[in-house]
Design a protein around this motif. Structure first.
Motif, PDB file in Angstrom:
ATOM      1  N   LEU A 219       0.815  -1.216   0.000  1.00 52.95           N
ATOM      2  CA  LEU A 219       0.000   0.000   0.000  1.00 52.95           C
ATOM      3  C   LEU A 219       0.849   1.267   0.000  1.00 52.95           C
ATOM      4  CD1 LEU A 219      -2.889  -0.934   2.486  1.00 52.95           C
ATOM      5  CD2 LEU A 219      -2.729  -1.276   0.016  1.00 52.95           C
ATOM      6  N   LYS A 220       2.125   1.139   0.304  1.00 56.97           N
ATOM      7  CA  LYS A 220       3.065   2.269   0.298  1.00 56.97           C
ATOM      8  C   LYS A 220       2.692   3.333   1.326  1.00 56.97           C
ATOM      9  CE  LYS A 220       5.063   0.380  -3.293  1.00 56.97           C
ATOM     10  NZ  LYS A 220       6.334  -0.384  -3.124  1.00 56.97           N
ATOM     11  N   VAL A 221       2.174   2.888   2.463  1.00 56.38           N
ATOM     12  CA  VAL A 221       1.802   3.807   3.534  1.00 56.38           C
ATOM     13  C   VAL A 221       2.865   3.740   4.627  1.00 56.38           C
ATOM     14  CG1 VAL A 221       0.123   4.249   5.375  1.00 56.38           C
ATOM     15  CG2 VAL A 221      -0.665   3.655   3.072  1.00 56.38           C
ATOM     16  N   GLN A 222       3.422   4.892   4.971  1.00 53.85           N
ATOM     17  CA  GLN A 222       4.464   4.967   6.000  1.00 53.85           C
ATOM     18  C   GLN A 222       3.976   5.652   7.263  1.00 53.85           C
ATOM     19  OE1 GLN A 222       7.237   3.273   5.306  1.00 53.85           O
ATOM     20  NE2 GLN A 222       6.282   2.847   3.311  1.00 53.85           N
ATOM     21  N   ALA A 223       2.716   6.000   7.342  1.00 54.21           N
ATOM     22  CA  ALA A 223       2.171   6.663   8.529  1.00 54.21           C
ATOM     23  C   ALA A 223       2.375   5.796   9.769  1.00 54.21           C
ATOM     24  CB  ALA A 223       0.683   6.941   8.324  1.00 54.21           C
ATOM     25  N   PRO A 224       2.548   6.415  10.919  1.00 52.03           N
ATOM     26  CA  PRO A 224       2.757   5.632  12.150  1.00 52.03           C
ATOM     27  C   PRO A 224       1.582   4.695  12.435  1.00 52.03           C
ATOM     28  CG  PRO A 224       3.236   7.954  12.529  1.00 52.03           C
ATOM     29  CD  PRO A 224       2.608   7.865  11.174  1.00 52.03           C
ATOM     30  N   ILE A 225       1.905   3.526  12.950  1.00 51.95           N
ATOM     31  CA  ILE A 225       0.882   2.574  13.381  1.00 51.95           C
ATOM     32  C   ILE A 225       0.476   2.931  14.806  1.00 51.95           C
ATOM     33  CG2 ILE A 225       0.437   0.154  13.957  1.00 51.95           C
ATOM     34  CD1 ILE A 225       2.420  -0.535  11.649  1.00 51.95           C
ATOM     35  N   THR A 226      -0.813   3.168  14.991  1.00 57.97           N
ATOM     36  CA  THR A 226      -1.313   3.596  16.296  1.00 57.97           C
ATOM     37  C   THR A 226      -2.067   2.502  17.039  1.00 57.97           C
ATOM     38  OG1 THR A 226      -3.336   4.448  15.294  1.00 57.97           O
ATOM     39  CG2 THR A 226      -1.500   5.993  15.540  1.00 57.97           C
ATOM     40  N   HIS A 227      -2.595   1.518  16.322  1.00 59.72           N
ATOM     41  CA  HIS A 227      -3.411   0.477  16.946  1.00 59.72           C
ATOM     42  C   HIS A 227      -3.058  -0.881  16.352  1.00 59.72           C
ATOM     43  CE1 HIS A 227      -5.794   4.113  17.568  1.00 59.72           C
ATOM     44  NE2 HIS A 227      -6.476   3.485  18.510  1.00 59.72           N
ATOM     45  N   ARG A 228      -2.965  -1.869  17.211  1.00 59.20           N
ATOM     46  CA  ARG A 228      -2.899  -3.275  16.803  1.00 59.20           C
ATOM     47  C   ARG A 228      -3.875  -4.030  17.692  1.00 59.20           C
ATOM     48  NH1 ARG A 228       2.003  -4.148  13.842  1.00 59.20           N
ATOM     49  NH2 ARG A 228       3.611  -2.583  14.263  1.00 59.20           N
ATOM     50  N   TRP A 229      -4.714  -4.869  17.072  1.00 66.14           N
ATOM     51  CA  TRP A 229      -5.699  -5.570  17.891  1.00 66.14           C
ATOM     52  C   TRP A 229      -6.123  -6.870  17.227  1.00 66.14           C
ATOM     53  CZ3 TRP A 229      -6.937  -1.619  14.615  1.00 66.14           C
ATOM     54  CH2 TRP A 229      -8.063  -1.753  13.807  1.00 66.14           C
ATOM     55  N   ALA A 230      -6.852  -7.658  17.973  1.00 70.82           N
ATOM     56  CA  ALA A 230      -7.339  -8.942  17.471  1.00 70.82           C
ATOM     57  C   ALA A 230      -8.715  -9.211  18.057  1.00 70.82           C
ATOM     58  CB  ALA A 230      -6.377 -10.067  17.837  1.00 70.82           C
ATOM     59  N   ALA A 231      -9.387 -10.206  17.497  1.00 65.16           N
ATOM     60  CA  ALA A 231     -10.712 -10.612  17.961  1.00 65.16           C
ATOM     61  C   ALA A 231     -10.896 -12.096  17.693  1.00 65.16           C
ATOM     62  CB  ALA A 231     -11.797  -9.814  17.242  1.00 65.16           C
ATOM     63  N   SER A 232     -11.828 -12.687  18.419  1.00 60.88           N
ATOM     64  CA  SER A 232     -12.177 -14.093  18.212  1.00 60.88           C
ATOM     65  C   SER A 232     -13.447 -14.179  17.378  1.00 60.88           C
ATOM     66  CB  SER A 232     -12.406 -14.788  19.557  1.00 60.88           C
ATOM     67  OG  SER A 232     -11.218 -14.847  20.302  1.00 60.88           O
ATOM     68  N   ALA A 233     -13.420 -15.013  16.341  1.00 59.96           N
ATOM     69  CA  ALA A 233     -14.582 -15.206  15.473  1.00 59.96           C
ATOM     70  C   ALA A 233     -14.794 -16.694  15.248  1.00 59.96           C
ATOM     71  CB  ALA A 233     -14.377 -14.496  14.133  1.00 59.96           C
ATOM     72  N   GLY A 234     -16.045 -17.100  15.173  1.00 60.55           N
ATOM     73  CA  GLY A 234     -16.373 -18.499  14.978  1.00 60.55           C
ATOM     74  C   GLY A 234     -16.565 -18.848  13.517  1.00 60.55           C
ATOM     75  N   TYR A 235     -16.035 -20.000  13.108  1.00 63.05           N
ATOM     76  CA  TYR A 235     -16.156 -20.488  11.731  1.00 63.05           C
ATOM     77  C   TYR A 235     -16.847 -21.844  11.744  1.00 63.05           C
ATOM     78  CZ  TYR A 235     -13.229 -16.775   9.882  1.00 63.05           C
ATOM     79  OH  TYR A 235     -12.754 -15.550   9.510  1.00 63.05           O
ATOM     80  N   THR A 236     -17.690 -22.058  10.747  1.00 68.32           N
ATOM     81  CA  THR A 236     -18.350 -23.348  10.580  1.00 68.32           C
ATOM     82  C   THR A 236     -17.836 -24.014   9.307  1.00 68.32           C
ATOM     83  OG1 THR A 236     -20.194 -22.449   9.276  1.00 68.32           O
ATOM     84  CG2 THR A 236     -20.434 -22.450  11.696  1.00 68.32           C
ATOM     85  N   THR A 237     -18.039 -25.304   9.203  1.00 72.56           N
ATOM     86  CA  THR A 237     -17.580 -26.027   8.013  1.00 72.56           C
ATOM     87  C   THR A 237     -18.415 -25.683   6.791  1.00 72.56           C
ATOM     88  OG1 THR A 237     -18.965 -27.913   8.630  1.00 72.56           O
ATOM     89  CG2 THR A 237     -16.672 -27.941   9.358  1.00 72.56           C
ATOM     90  N   THR A 238     -19.630 -25.205   6.998  1.00 73.25           N
ATOM     91  CA  THR A 238     -20.510 -24.869   5.873  1.00 73.25           C
ATOM     92  C   THR A 238     -20.384 -23.423   5.433  1.00 73.25           C
ATOM     93  OG1 THR A 238     -22.341 -24.228   7.324  1.00 73.25           O
ATOM     94  CG2 THR A 238     -22.198 -26.553   6.679  1.00 73.25           C
ATOM     95  N   GLY A 239     -19.802 -22.555   6.283  1.00 71.22           N
ATOM     96  CA  GLY A 239     -19.804 -21.134   5.999  1.00 71.22           C
ATOM     97  C   GLY A 239     -21.123 -20.470   6.342  1.00 71.22           C
ATOM     98  N   LEU A 240     -22.077 -21.227   6.866  1.00 70.15           N
ATOM     99  CA  LEU A 240     -23.369 -20.704   7.294  1.00 70.15           C
ATOM    100  C   LEU A 240     -23.436 -20.720   8.818  1.00 70.15           C
ATOM    101  CD1 LEU A 240     -25.694 -22.496   4.700  1.00 70.15           C
ATOM    102  CD2 LEU A 240     -24.876 -20.124   4.639  1.00 70.15           C
TER     103      LEU A 240
END
Length: 397
Positions: free
Chosen positions: A312-333
């Motif tokens: 992306l060629k963006v050099q702006a300072p990184i201010t936030h790093r985060w994560a989350a938990s998400a559930g996945y199913t074998t069907t995608g439904l």
């Protein structure tokens, strides 16, 4: 190596959406009762609470952290039509009638989300940008399938690549949306508690460290870690960690709409104030990303930062790093099911919880309260047809 200008902010696992202005809800102390207890105060849980209130239910809502504290307030802020699968893949996987019906339902739901949370949604479209020649061809198949069914879609070629422009998609602030829904729910009579983790569900009694909710029905409306609260769903849903970072406002690039890249493994948008928010590279973390841990990991964050700087060629300072938990199913439904007597589960949105999660909440309320199982049958892959008649409520679903 990970570099950031403000490590105290970037490494705090705080999403870019959090402005710090929210006053935390109280925690549950003692014993309370209601017609319904909703566990999870994310987008689906709060939508469900609204639906239950409309049906004159007395509702108590709980969350282990706070409103929007899970994936609902920590995601990329995309509003995309359809299922986890691209439209042509959904037709192959789920059948043409179901894929088309779900696509139409998600378009209608996005309009409803904008109405329910004024000022949070920008209908700016989205782009799927191909990373390889094979993906360009896959975009053509998706384009043909969408156009054949009359859905808006444009072929796109520009400085940022080749692929598709889907003009009906949008971007929004997911955490602000959750907070608006929570305020509305409280105004309408719901009782909400934060910092109240559930330690057990015994019948319809919801046990927490400092109190118990006695309810006529219990709805477990969480996406990630659903299988922890309801172990019987362990073979249907699996929790993954999704990671993001964000920059300070920048004019280095202009990103007019949410972007999907490499079959959706990477995704980014530019916020109205100029910040770049980017997520992805879950596959680069390997099996370690199938985890209930939602702290950012070095390997995925390194890939995100490299993509930000080199692609992306963006050099702006990184201010936030985060994560989350998400559930996945074998069907995608999603999972929408009565798993015990008077105990319902909804979650496992496979990364599509912003829209599918809201639809799942409405479907759960229709099934549990009205005895109308058609919306749930459509979304979760049951036997279904567009003209299926209303069925009486069975003991389980």
């Amino acid at each position: 190596m990970i570099h950031e200008a403000r490590p105290e902010a970037a490494m705090a696992n705080v999403p870019v959406w959090d402005d710090g202005a929210w006053a935390p809800l109280p925690s549950l102390q003692g014993h309370v009762s209601a017609d319904a207890c909703v566990i999870g105060l994310g987008g689906s849980g709060l939508t469900l609470i609204s639906e239950l209130l409309r049906r004159d239910e007395r509702v108590i809502g709980l969350d282990a952290t706070d409103v929007g504290g899970g994936a609902a307030g920590r995601n990329g802020g995309f509003l995309l039509a359809g299922t986890y699968d691209f439209y042509h893949d959904a037709i192959t996987r789920h059948g043409h009638d179901r894929a088309r019906a779900i696509y139409g339902a998600t378009l209608a739901e996005m309009a409803r989300l904008a109405e329910e949370a004024p000022g949070t949604v920008r209908f700016v479209g989205s782009k799927r940008i191909a990373a390889t020649a094979a993906e360009v061809e896959d975009c053509r198949v998706q384009f043909d399938a969408l156009r054949a069914d009359g859905w808006p879609c444009e072929w796109y070629e520009g400085a940022d690549g080749t692929g598709l422009l889907l003009p009906t998609d949008g971007a929004f602030d997911p955490l602000t949306r959750c907070r608006l829904l929570a305020r509305a729910a409280r105004d309408e009579g719901a009782t909400l508690f934060a910092r109240t983790p559930v330690t057990g569900i015994h019948g319809t009694a919801v046990i927490t460290p400092h109190g118990t909710v006695h309810a006529g029905r219990v709805f477990v409306a969480v996406d990630g870690r659903l299988e922890q609260l309801l172990p019987e769903l362990g073979d249907r849903v699996r929790t993954a960690r999704l990671q993001m970072l964000a920059t300070a406002p920048t004019a280095e690039i202009t990103v007019p709409c949410p972007m999907y890249y490499r079959d959706g493994f990477e995704y980014w948008q530019q916020l109205p104030d100029g910040r770049i928010a980017i997520g992805g590279f879950r596959d680069k973390g390997g099996d370690g990303e199938w985890t209930h841990d939602w702290a950012p990991s070095a390997i995925v964050q390194q890939h995100l930062e490299r993509f930000l700087r080199e692609t992306l060629k963006v050099q702006a300072p990184i201010t936030h790093r985060w994560a989350a938990s998400a559930g996945y199913t074998t069907t995608g439904l999603p999972v929408i099911a009565q798993v015990r007597d008077h105990v319902w589960a909804l979650g496992g949105y496979s990364g599509t919880g912003n829209v599918i999660g809201a639809l799942a909440a409405r479907a759960a309320a229709a099934a549990a309260i009205d005895g109308d199982h058609r919306p749930a049958q459509l979304l979760r892959g049951d036997a279904w047809s567009p003209d299926m008649p209303l069925r009486p409520s069975p003991s389980t679903a």
